[in-house]
Enzyme design. Structure first.
Site, PDB file in Angstrom:
ATOM      1  N   LYS A 113       1.173  -4.735  12.250  1.00  0.00           N
ATOM      2  CA  LYS A 113       0.594  -4.170  13.474  1.00  0.00           C
ATOM      3  C   LYS A 113       1.525  -4.379  14.681  1.00  0.00           C
ATOM      4  O   LYS A 113       1.480  -3.634  15.643  1.00  0.00           O
ATOM      5  CB  LYS A 113      -0.770  -4.798  13.774  1.00  0.00           C
ATOM      6  CG  LYS A 113      -1.810  -4.690  12.663  1.00  0.00           C
ATOM      7  CD  LYS A 113      -2.616  -3.428  12.739  1.00  0.00           C
ATOM      8  CE  LYS A 113      -3.756  -3.348  11.736  1.00  0.00           C
ATOM      9  NZ  LYS A 113      -3.436  -3.562  10.336  1.00  0.00           N
TER      10      LYS A 113
HETATM   11  C1  LIG Z   1      -3.675  -2.978   9.102  1.00  0.00           C
HETATM   12  C2  LIG Z   1      -3.045  -3.491   7.875  1.00  0.00           C
HETATM   13  C3  LIG Z   1      -2.913  -2.697   6.711  1.00  0.00           C
HETATM   14  C4  LIG Z   1      -3.461  -1.298   6.620  1.00  0.00           C
HETATM   15  O1  LIG Z   1      -2.716  -0.372   7.372  1.00  0.00           O
HETATM   16  P1  LIG Z   1      -3.347   1.022   7.792  1.00  0.00           P
HETATM   17  O2  LIG Z   1      -2.364   1.642   8.706  1.00  0.00           O
HETATM   18  O3  LIG Z   1      -4.646   0.698   8.473  1.00  0.00           O
HETATM   19  O4  LIG Z   1      -3.557   1.803   6.545  1.00  0.00           O
HETATM   20  C5  LIG Z   1      -2.269  -3.248   5.615  1.00  0.00           C
HETATM   21  N1  LIG Z   1      -1.809  -4.523   5.630  1.00  0.00           N
HETATM   22  C6  LIG Z   1      -1.930  -5.309   6.723  1.00  0.00           C
HETATM   23  C7  LIG Z   1      -1.412  -6.706   6.663  1.00  0.00           C
HETATM   24  C8  LIG Z   1      -2.537  -4.823   7.885  1.00  0.00           C
HETATM   25  O5  LIG Z   1      -2.661  -5.635   8.961  1.00  0.00           O
END
Ligand SMILES: *Cc1c(COP(=O)(O)O)cnc(C)c1O
Length: 496
Positions: A113
């Site tokens: 993120k």
């Molecule tokens: C948010 C997240 C995901 C999923 O990603 P999306 O873009 O919502 O599909 C996968 N792994 C981690 C560690 C995340 O924080």
């Protein structure tokens, strides 16, 4: 260059500039903003392959943010991707046993993120300035753990912004809570809600929909905004690392010019993999987009059958950031494969809301051939961690492990020699317990803080700043409130 404008998937808001779409976040008709076309460019990967991440980011974002000047884009990119990242490559690509892992966890909160939330504050403040908005931007976020800390880190001490994060007081992990309540930055606020994540989320939504309350804040000089993953300002920066990866594969002579790669993406809200799809449309030679789900396999079923059905039990897994039954960003893909038909899209979304299910047409389903779905349950995920550690000494976090297990399942059925990149979305240091217990049961009863040292010994990888000595850090935020009191708490923070 032609100006690129943005339209809502639901058809009522069209022709916005990038900066308008970023400041708005969500369209008034409830839709998501999408670019009106994907730029047709001939990306010269030979010339990109020696470039650092930041230069590739400026190049890609320049195609999409056509109302930003080059200087503005540079300012955003270089403010975001700096020494907040503990690796100067920003997104290092590592090779283990013939497979590649793109590590997207070297930012402030050691999860992917950060790739978007470190730049969003700058995109948002730059966009606001371009539109003559002089009010301070107040970011309200409800979090089940990860997004909250990444948003706090991203917005911390960014001029012209304040950020208020609400989390369920008893609904996040010990480390997640500690990460949030020790957040520094004079513009940050963190509040525990006596309730669950839905209470926090509903409370935030009610505030956004409360015109009287918003007006009250505006009169005091504050404009509300959101760092939610449906903001197009979070999606666009994610395209960059797919282009970057391809360039680095070329540089490392793993592939020849024009040779395709596969990507495997551990998926929840469908943002990350959608960015891969956009990178492909932009001309990056990506063949298969392998969509990896955990036990909450709504997307797996959707790609298999063409029916999206959220009417099922919500399963708590060891990859919590993928525990999602409504993948919001899928709306952008559905819109596209409908031939950009907002009426059709509205119909599907209304069905999803009222009945919890919709089915796309056969013609639409045919357009999804590039997506290959797989899923991994608890046992497969655990096995993937253990197997990788045994083979290569590399420790996967449970989200990345879902992707690895998905790839193993894919390759057991299909002969495909295409070089493949697994998108690695979190450091094992963020999910220490699940990662270590998968390797050995003896870690089951050890506390999370002690496990950091164990992980350090086993992996030889330094404990990242994000979690180092976190149990000794000063607790800065200790506000706890009921959902009913959220509005008052915000006023107390802003208007002293
Ligand atoms: C948010 C997240 C995901 C999923 O990603 P999306 O873009 O919502 O599909 C996968 N792994 C981690 C560690 C995340 O924080």
């Amino acid at each position: 260059m032609r100006k690129l404008l943005y339209n809502s998937t639901r058809g009522k808001e069209v022709g916005l500039t990038a900066s308008e779409a970023i400041v708005k976040g969500l369209a008034k008709d409830g839709g998501l903003f999408v670019p009106s076309y994907i730029p047709m460019v001939d990306i010269d990967f030979e010339s990109l392959k020696d470039k650092p991440y930041q230069e590739i980011a400026c190049y890609i974002l320049g195609m999409f943010l056509t109302d930003f000047t080059d200087e503005e884009i540079k300012h955003c990119v270089y403010s975001a991707y700096d020494n907040k990242f503990d690796d100067d490559k920003i997104a290092p690509l590592v090779k283990k046993d013939g497979l590649f892992y793109l590590e997207l966890f070297h930012g402030s909160t050691i999860a992917f993120k950060d790739m978007a939330l470190s730049i969003l504050p700058y995109l948002l403040t730059t966009a606001a300035k371009k539109q003559g908005i002089t009010k301070d931007i107040v970011i309200l976020t409800a979090t089940s753990g990860d997004t909250g800390k990444a948003a706090l880190a991203g917005f911390s001490d960014v001029k012209g912004t304040k950020i208020i994060v609400f989390y369920p007081k008893s609904g996040v992990s010990v480390i997640q809570e500690r990460q949030m309540i020790t957040s520094e930055g004079s513009n940050t606020h963190v509040v525990g809600i006596t309730g669950n994540f839905d209470d926090a989320q509903t409370g935030v939504k009610e505030i956004f929909n409360n015109d009287i309350y918003r007006k009250q804040l505006e009169d005091k000089g504050y404009q509300l905004s959101s760092a939610n993953s449906i903001n197009i300002g979070r999606l666009l920066p994610q395209i960059v690392y797919y282009v970057y990866t391809y360039a680095k594969m070329l540089k490392n002579e793993e592939i020849k010019t024009g040779e395709s790669i596969n990507v495997v993406v551990p998926t929840g809200n469908f943002g990350n993999i959608l960015a891969a799809y956009y990178a492909k449309k932009l001309g990056t030679p990506i063949d298969k987009l392998i969509c990896a789900s955990n036990d909450n396999k709504v997307l797996y079923d959707f790609f298999k059958t063409g029916t999206y059905d959220k009417r099922r039990e919500f399963i708590l897994t060891i990859s919590p950031s993928m525990d999602i039954l409504i993948s919001s960003n899928l709306e952008r893909l559905i819109y596209e494969i409908s031939g950009e038909n907002p009426d059709m899209l509205n119909n599907f979304m209304e069905k999803l809301e009222s009945e919890g299910i919709y089915t796309i047409t056969g013609e639409m389903k045919d357009k999804l051939v590039d997506f290959h779905p797989e899923f991994a349950d608890y046992v497969k995920t655990k096995d993937a961690i253990k197997k990788e550690y045994t083979n290569t000494n590399y420790i996967l976090d449970p989200h990345t492990a879902v992707a690895k297990a998905a790839y193993d399942s894919y390759i057991s059925k299909i002969t495909d020699e295409t070089k493949t990149v697994i998108i690695s979305t979190a450091s094992p240091y963020k999910f220490t317990k699940s990662s270590l217990v998968a390797i050995d049961d003896k870690f089951k009863n050890m506390d999370d803080f002690a496990l950091l040292d164990e992980l350090n010994k086993m992996s030889g990888i330094k404990i990242p700043m994000a979690v180092k000595n976190i149990d000794q850090r000063k607790i800065i935020h200790n506000t706890v409130c009921n959902k009913e009191d959220m509005q008052q708490v915000i006023l107390d923070f802003l208007i002293k």
